[in-house]
Design an enzyme around this catalytic site. Structure first.
Site, PDB file in Angstrom:
ATOM      1  N   MET A   1     -59.395  32.651  27.729  1.00  0.00           N
ATOM      2  CA  MET A   1     -58.559  31.451  27.833  1.00  0.00           C
ATOM      3  C   MET A   1     -57.164  31.770  28.395  1.00  0.00           C
ATOM      4  O   MET A   1     -56.650  31.070  29.256  1.00  0.00           O
ATOM      5  CB  MET A   1     -58.421  30.776  26.464  1.00  0.00           C
TER       6      MET A   1
ATOM      7  N   LYS B   1     -51.173  13.052  45.140  1.00  0.00           N
ATOM      8  CA  LYS B   1     -51.893  12.893  43.870  1.00  0.00           C
ATOM      9  C   LYS B   1     -52.080  14.252  43.187  1.00  0.00           C
ATOM     10  O   LYS B   1     -51.936  15.301  43.839  1.00  0.00           O
ATOM     11  CB  LYS B   1     -53.252  12.247  44.131  1.00  0.00           C
TER      12      LYS B   1
ATOM     13  N   TYR C   1     -64.690  39.698  26.069  1.00  0.00           N
ATOM     14  CA  TYR C   1     -65.654  38.924  25.265  1.00  0.00           C
ATOM     15  C   TYR C   1     -67.091  39.176  25.713  1.00  0.00           C
ATOM     16  O   TYR C   1     -67.376  39.288  26.903  1.00  0.00           O
ATOM     17  CB  TYR C   1     -65.367  37.433  25.393  1.00  0.00           C
TER      18      TYR C   1
ATOM     19  N   ARG D   1     -68.329   5.650  47.696  1.00  0.00           N
ATOM     20  CA  ARG D   1     -67.581   6.005  46.492  1.00  0.00           C
ATOM     21  C   ARG D   1     -66.856   4.758  45.997  1.00  0.00           C
ATOM     22  O   ARG D   1     -67.236   4.184  44.988  1.00  0.00           O
ATOM     23  CB  ARG D   1     -66.616   7.153  46.827  1.00  0.00           C
TER      24      ARG D   1
END
Ligand SMILES: *Cc1c(COP(=O)(O)O)cnc(C)c1O
Length: 369
Positions: A313, A38, A264, A136
């Protein structure tokens, strides 16, 4: 030194084969092996990994969603594929691609049965998931009567396997709980199988389960993280080999003076003369902001360079003041001896599973044969 030229995730199929053979060697001879592929095979390359495992003789695959199984079929994978968490809206696509659903509640069972009948299926393979403590997904122990009533004489579906999932298989302190789950699973499946008139396969163990509870192999085990080189255990991690290595390069070097800031929000301030390197990898590639502010390092020419300030980013800046290096040099993020994915993840309060699956599809994959 090999030049990667850009941010690259290298995928070693020989490491994958080694891990598969090692895990398989710990099992009883008859135990089947389901490979969990997966989430792009834990962030690597689902098709390359599944194709390799199929040639090695793996018995089953599992994915989380139908879409993932469809990609495997389109790539020519013919082994059975269990879909762990299929969504009702995809049931027709699931049948069209010969994928096998995990059915985990009376509602999902009814819904899939209706779809299978509408498509005139007989003996369509399905897998029943029971909840034994993870809370779950799963039927409850007292759903067995309902399942027998609904599927006992039903020709459209055939229960291929019954399974459950351990909540804390890697956690020695939760041993009593895990043993309780094993006991509950045994009771449920004995009860179900005795009323069903045939014997579906049973499976419970994930990678850490394989390592810590070999007595509970039943008919099959389901391994994900172990195939990719991690076993939530230092001893096992020395035997397994990491399948992926994340590398990048230095785009630019910057000389900085005392008091200057980097990145930043001016989150890093230089307290002396120094040098920083800007690397073309950021939170859009899977390096989350938790890895900034000096807590995490990457490796340049064998030396640790801390990620400074805020992760951007598309870029990170690292401190290379004391590291001889030049623009274009290769940078190891994780995967080799200098730093495993597990160690990298720990520096950001995370785990190997999360950092591996976070590597975004933007990052170039290179398959090492
Ligand atoms: C993801 C998953 C696994 C694989 O677990 P690992 O710890 O990666 O081996 C096994 N079973 C189920 C139900 C899962 O969701």
């Amino acid at each position: 030194m090999d030049k990667v030229g850009e941010t690259t995730l290298e995928i070693s199929l020989s490491a994958l084969a080694h891990n598969y053979r090692y895990l398989k060697s710990t099992l009883n001879g008859e135990t089947k092996f389901l490979a969990v592929v997966k989430a792009f095979a834990y962030g690597s390359d689902m098709v390359a990994v599944a194709s390799k495992l199929e040639t090695l003789g793996v018995d089953y695959f599992a994915v989380a969603y139908v879409k993932e199984g469809v990609l495997l079929r389109e790539a020519g994978i013919t082994s059975p594929i269990l879909v762990l968490h299929p969504q009702e809206t995809n049931f027709e696509q699931l049948i069209a691609s010969c994928l096998e659903p995990s059915l985990y509640s009376p509602r999902i069972l009814r819904s899939f049965l209706a779809t299978a009948k509408a498509h005139k299926q007989t003996n369509y393979p399905v897998h029943l998931k029971f909840n034994t403590g993870l809370n779950r997904l799963g039927f409850w122990e007292n759903d067995v009567a309902y399942i027998i009533k609904t599927l006992g004489a039903e020709k459209a579906l055939r229960i291929t396997s019954v399974f459950s999932h351990l909540a804390a298989s890697e956690d020695e302190a939760e041993k009593a709980f895990s043993l309780g789950q094993i006991k509950t699973f045994t009771t449920i499946t004995e009860n179900l199988n005795s009323q069903l008139g045939y014997m579906p396969m049973r499976h419970l163990l994930n990678t850490s389960g394989i390592i810590n509870y070999p007595q509970a192999q039943f008919d099959m085990v389901r391994s994900g993280i172990g195939l990719y080189g991690f076993g939530n255990d230092k001893t096992i991690d020395r035997v397994l080999r990491p399948v992926v290595t994340l590398k990048t390069i230095i785009s630019q070097l910057h000389k900085i003076e005392p008091g200057e800031t980097v990145g930043y929000n001016r989150a890093f301030t230089a307290n002396g003369y120094g040098m920083t390197a800007t690397l073309p990898i950021g939170h859009a590639d899977g390096i989350s902001r938790h890895y900034g502010h000096g807590k995490t390092t990457v490796y340049i020419n064998g030396q640790a360079a801390p990620i400074i300030g805020n992760v951007c980013m598309d870029m990170i800046m690292v401190d290379v003041t004391h590291i001889p290096c030049k623009e274009g040099d290769e940078v190891l993020v994780f995967g080799r001896a200098e730093q495993s994915a597990e160690a990298f993840a720990q520096s950001g309060n995370s785990i190997s599973y999360e950092i591996l699956t976070a590597i975004s599809q933007r990052v170039k994959r290179v398959i090492l044969k």
